[in-house]
Design a protein around this motif. Structure first.
Motif, PDB file in Angstrom:
ATOM      1  N   MET A 168      22.288  26.578   3.395  1.00  0.00           N
ATOM      2  CA  MET A 168      22.369  27.989   3.740  1.00  0.00           C
ATOM      3  C   MET A 168      21.056  28.426   4.408  1.00  0.00           C
ATOM      4  O   MET A 168      19.969  27.946   4.064  1.00  0.00           O
ATOM      5  N   ALA A 169      21.222  29.355   5.385  1.00  0.00           N
ATOM      6  CA  ALA A 169      20.051  29.920   6.084  1.00  0.00           C
ATOM      7  C   ALA A 169      20.051  31.445   5.916  1.00  0.00           C
ATOM      8  O   ALA A 169      21.124  32.066   5.875  1.00  0.00           O
ATOM      9  N   ILE A 170      18.854  32.029   5.807  1.00  0.00           N
ATOM     10  CA  ILE A 170      18.700  33.473   5.708  1.00  0.00           C
ATOM     11  C   ILE A 170      18.313  33.983   7.095  1.00  0.00           C
ATOM     12  O   ILE A 170      17.287  33.590   7.670  1.00  0.00           O
ATOM     13  N   LEU A 171      19.199  34.859   7.649  1.00  0.00           N
ATOM     14  CA  LEU A 171      18.950  35.426   8.960  1.00  0.00           C
ATOM     15  C   LEU A 171      18.507  36.892   8.787  1.00  0.00           C
ATOM     16  O   LEU A 171      19.143  37.656   8.043  1.00  0.00           O
ATOM     17  N   ILE A 172      17.453  37.256   9.501  1.00  0.00           N
ATOM     18  CA  ILE A 172      16.873  38.609   9.403  1.00  0.00           C
ATOM     19  C   ILE A 172      17.158  39.321  10.712  1.00  0.00           C
ATOM     20  O   ILE A 172      16.834  38.831  11.804  1.00  0.00           O
ATOM     21  N   GLY A 173      17.862  40.483  10.583  1.00  0.00           N
ATOM     22  CA  GLY A 173      18.209  41.244  11.776  1.00  0.00           C
ATOM     23  C   GLY A 173      17.336  42.463  11.936  1.00  0.00           C
ATOM     24  O   GLY A 173      16.278  42.599  11.314  1.00  0.00           O
ATOM     25  N   ASP A 174      17.801  43.347  12.796  1.00  0.00           N
ATOM     26  CA  ASP A 174      17.057  44.580  13.012  1.00  0.00           C
ATOM     27  C   ASP A 174      17.053  45.413  11.735  1.00  0.00           C
ATOM     28  O   ASP A 174      17.993  45.363  10.933  1.00  0.00           O
ATOM     29  N   LYS A 175      15.990  46.188  11.592  1.00  0.00           N
ATOM     30  CA  LYS A 175      15.804  47.062  10.434  1.00  0.00           C
ATOM     31  C   LYS A 175      15.890  46.277   9.130  1.00  0.00           C
ATOM     32  O   LYS A 175      16.403  46.750   8.127  1.00  0.00           O
ATOM     33  N   ALA A 176      15.367  45.035   9.149  1.00  0.00           N
ATOM     34  CA  ALA A 176      15.221  44.188   7.952  1.00  0.00           C
ATOM     35  C   ALA A 176      16.536  43.917   7.245  1.00  0.00           C
ATOM     36  O   ALA A 176      16.600  43.756   6.026  1.00  0.00           O
ATOM     37  N   SER A 177      17.663  43.856   8.007  1.00  0.00           N
ATOM     38  CA  SER A 177      18.954  43.480   7.409  1.00  0.00           C
ATOM     39  C   SER A 177      19.008  41.965   7.244  1.00  0.00           C
ATOM     40  O   SER A 177      18.570  41.207   8.113  1.00  0.00           O
ATOM     41  N   LEU A 178      19.506  41.535   6.123  1.00  0.00           N
ATOM     42  CA  LEU A 178      19.570  40.109   5.790  1.00  0.00           C
ATOM     43  C   LEU A 178      21.038  39.668   5.669  1.00  0.00           C
ATOM     44  O   LEU A 178      21.854  40.384   5.077  1.00  0.00           O
ATOM     45  N   ILE A 179      21.359  38.489   6.174  1.00  0.00           N
ATOM     46  CA  ILE A 179      22.679  37.868   5.972  1.00  0.00           C
ATOM     47  C   ILE A 179      22.476  36.383   5.669  1.00  0.00           C
ATOM     48  O   ILE A 179      21.486  35.777   6.119  1.00  0.00           O
ATOM     49  N   ASN A 187      23.905  43.669  21.398  1.00  0.00           N
ATOM     50  CA  ASN A 187      23.338  43.680  22.730  1.00  0.00           C
ATOM     51  C   ASN A 187      24.396  44.130  23.725  1.00  0.00           C
ATOM     52  O   ASN A 187      25.555  43.731  23.652  1.00  0.00           O
ATOM     53  N   SER A 188      24.023  44.947  24.648  1.00  0.00           N
ATOM     54  CA  SER A 188      24.980  45.543  25.566  1.00  0.00           C
ATOM     55  C   SER A 188      25.516  44.545  26.569  1.00  0.00           C
ATOM     56  O   SER A 188      26.604  44.726  27.091  1.00  0.00           O
ATOM     57  N   ASP A 189      24.793  43.479  26.852  1.00  0.00           N
ATOM     58  CA  ASP A 189      25.213  42.563  27.893  1.00  0.00           C
ATOM     59  C   ASP A 189      26.270  41.581  27.450  1.00  0.00           C
ATOM     60  O   ASP A 189      27.208  41.282  28.187  1.00  0.00           O
ATOM     61  N   ASP A 190      26.241  41.032  26.222  1.00  0.00           N
ATOM     62  CA  ASP A 190      27.203  40.002  25.792  1.00  0.00           C
ATOM     63  C   ASP A 190      27.808  40.289  24.423  1.00  0.00           C
ATOM     64  O   ASP A 190      28.412  39.411  23.823  1.00  0.00           O
ATOM     65  N   ASP A 191      27.636  41.476  23.852  1.00  0.00           N
ATOM     66  CA  ASP A 191      28.179  41.855  22.546  1.00  0.00           C
ATOM     67  C   ASP A 191      27.747  40.913  21.433  1.00  0.00           C
ATOM     68  O   ASP A 191      28.504  40.637  20.505  1.00  0.00           O
ATOM     69  N   SER A 192      26.578  40.378  21.498  1.00  0.00           N
ATOM     70  CA  SER A 192      26.057  39.491  20.455  1.00  0.00           C
ATOM     71  C   SER A 192      24.962  40.205  19.670  1.00  0.00           C
ATOM     72  O   SER A 192      24.415  41.220  20.115  1.00  0.00           O
ATOM     73  N   PHE A 193      24.630  39.632  18.533  1.00  0.00           N
ATOM     74  CA  PHE A 193      23.614  40.177  17.653  1.00  0.00           C
ATOM     75  C   PHE A 193      22.472  39.173  17.573  1.00  0.00           C
ATOM     76  O   PHE A 193      22.700  37.959  17.481  1.00  0.00           O
ATOM     77  N   THR A 194      21.242  39.710  17.529  1.00  0.00           N
ATOM     78  CA  THR A 194      20.037  38.870  17.499  1.00  0.00           C
ATOM     79  C   THR A 194      19.505  38.816  16.082  1.00  0.00           C
ATOM     80  O   THR A 194      19.357  39.849  15.413  1.00  0.00           O
ATOM     81  N   PHE A 195      19.209  37.580  15.643  1.00  0.00           N
ATOM     82  CA  PHE A 195      18.677  37.354  14.292  1.00  0.00           C
ATOM     83  C   PHE A 195      17.507  36.392  14.388  1.00  0.00           C
ATOM     84  O   PHE A 195      17.438  35.533  15.271  1.00  0.00           O
ATOM     85  N   THR A 196      16.632  36.566  13.384  1.00  0.00           N
ATOM     86  CA  THR A 196      15.503  35.646  13.230  1.00  0.00           C
ATOM     87  C   THR A 196      15.752  34.811  11.991  1.00  0.00           C
ATOM     88  O   THR A 196      16.077  35.347  10.927  1.00  0.00           O
TER      89      THR A 196
END
Length: 458
Positions: A38-49, A21-30
């Motif tokens: 452990m938790a599975i976080l889903i980012g943009d373009k279906a990236s998983l971490i 994100n341009s405002d605070d240099d953070s990344f958004t995950f669902t």
């Protein structure tokens, strides 16, 4: 929404597939699947971490949206790198560059028959220990048991007042190292500085205090625990110090295990009074010590409650011989030409010219010579001479005395010519009084000629 900071670098594929994100240099995950660890976080373009559940905010569940900011901690990274580099340098300096060190041997204590040695803990560096041996007078004596932990040893059975040399030889895979040479001499009987006492239970506090003071006066050592150089365990019974009635204490049991003799405190005072090492057999716990009757006086002297000189004066008075009997000068034997010495005489040494012959015989047979005859007295010229001076050879002896008396009289000191003439006068007076001379007299039928010849021979 909460922002979480994780002290690690995000994988490269995250940067390539996700945009911050341009405002605070953070990344958004669902948040997708979520469990306790452990938790599975889903980012943009279906990236998983995978993300630790403990780092998620409280109340987050599946379907929640979170922002995560990842940044590099340069300061912490440099500190960890410096610590790691220093550790590598320490390892190299300690184990890679320093060779093994020779043992630093020292002398700890010396007695009449034993020597106690100690040294620092061995420094082997990267080498491996092979052996550690003790040498006496240049010859290998014995190996040191458990050399990586033991740092002292006691050598017993040595000769009295003898010189010895000791050194250690350390053998490692990096070579053989020798300690400095220790030269020492065992003590004499009169040297009590090697005594090292461990005190057990002593019933009387005053006796314990006086014992410690006596050891200090003898330059000896004492302790409340058994050490490598302990020579004696001193107590009045086998209990632990300060304990009530009970069985053997731990200190007494350890002394018996190490073959350390347990003696009464009387032994310390015997060594202190005699100023030398005293045998321990009369001072065992089951023995009646020879100085039991005088221990109270010894304690008072050590603590300063009684002057030591008083007992010495009493001993000198009781053991001194009787005063000499002074001879009174007689008018018959003292002249201006031959003055009589003022040296005291014993009863048997009074010349017969002062007494009747029978009187001398009675004194000799009634009492033995006093002890004063074995001592010496100063003479006129300053030298010492025996106080028992033999009688002059020109003496009239009764028939009851033996020829041995005549021979002893002949071996005495010679008199001057004036004394001979005076003795002749005395003999003439006694001959007139008695009427006749006995058969061993120096007179005879030939009169003056034989008498003059006998005087010259003596």
């Amino acid at each position: 929404m909460s922002a979480h900071y994780v002290g690690q670098i995000a994988p490269n594929y995250v940067h390539s597939t996700m945009q911050a994100n341009s405002d605070d240099d953070s990344f958004t995950f669902t948040v997708g699947k979520l469990d306790a660890g452990m938790a599975i976080l889903i980012g943009d373009k279906a990236s998983l971490i995978e993300f630790p559940s403990l780092l998620l905010p409280s109340g987050v569940s599946s379907g929640s949206v979170v922002n995560i900011r990842v940044m590099r901690n340069d300061q912490q990274e440099r500190r960890q790198k410096d610590e790691f580099d220093q550790l590598q340098e320490d390892i190299l300096h300690t184990f890679g560059q320093q060779p093994p060190k020779a043992p630093a041997l020292r002398l700890r204590n010396v007695t009449q028959t034993s020597v106690t040695l100690e040294w620092d803990r061995l420094s082997l560096a990267t080498a491996t220990l092979l052996s550690l041996d003790i040498y006496r007078n240049g010859e290998r004596l014995a190996p040191i048991p458990n050399p990586l932990h033991n740092t002292s040893t006691k050598l017993s059975g040595l000769d009295l007042n003898a010189e010895y040399t000791f050194h250690l030889v350390l053998k490692t895979t990096a070579g053989t190292l020798t300690s400095p040479l220790i030269k020492t001499r065992t003590h004499t009987i009169s040297d009590t500085s090697g005594i090292s006492v461990c005190f057990g239970h002593v019933a009387e506090p005053e006796l314990l205090e006086a014992s410690k003071q006596a050891l200090t006066n003898m330059k000896a050592k004492w302790s409340d625990r058994i050490q490598i150089d302990t020579t004696h365990y001193v107590c009045t019974d086998p209990r632990n110090p300060g304990a009530q009635e009970g069985s053997q204490g731990a200190g007494y049991a350890k002394a018996m295990q190490l073959s350390i003799p347990a003696v009464l405190p009387h032994w310390i005072f015997a060594c202190h009074d005699q100023k030398k090492m005293v045998g321990i057999s009369p001072f065992y716990l089951d023995q009646d010590p020879p100085n039991a009757s005088s221990i109270k006086r010894s304690v008072e002297e050590v603590l300063g409650k009684q002057a030591p000189a008083s007992s010495a004066t009493e001993a000198d008075t009781s053991g001194s011989p009787p005063p000499p009997v002074e001879k009174e000068p007689s008018s018959a034997t003292t002249t201006q030409d031959a003055p009589l010495k003022s040296t005291p005489f014993a009863a048997d040494d009074v010349p017969p010219s002062n007494k009747e012959s029978v009187g001398v015989e009675e004194v000799s047979s009634s009492a033995p010579p006093p002890p004063i005859i074995t001592t010496s007295a100063p003479s006129e010229d300053g030298d010492a001479e025996p106080q028992s001076t033999p009688a002059p050879p020109q003496v009239v002896i009764t028939s009851s005395e033996s020829s041995d008396r005549i021979a002893a009289a002949a071996e005495g000191e010679s008199t001057t010519e004036d004394a001979v003439e005076q003795t002749q006068t005395t003999e003439g007076a006694e001959e007139d009084a008695d009427g006749e001379m006995d058969e061993v007299s120096l007179g005879g039928p030939n009169g003056d000629d034989e008498q003059e010849e006998e005087r010259r021979s003596y």
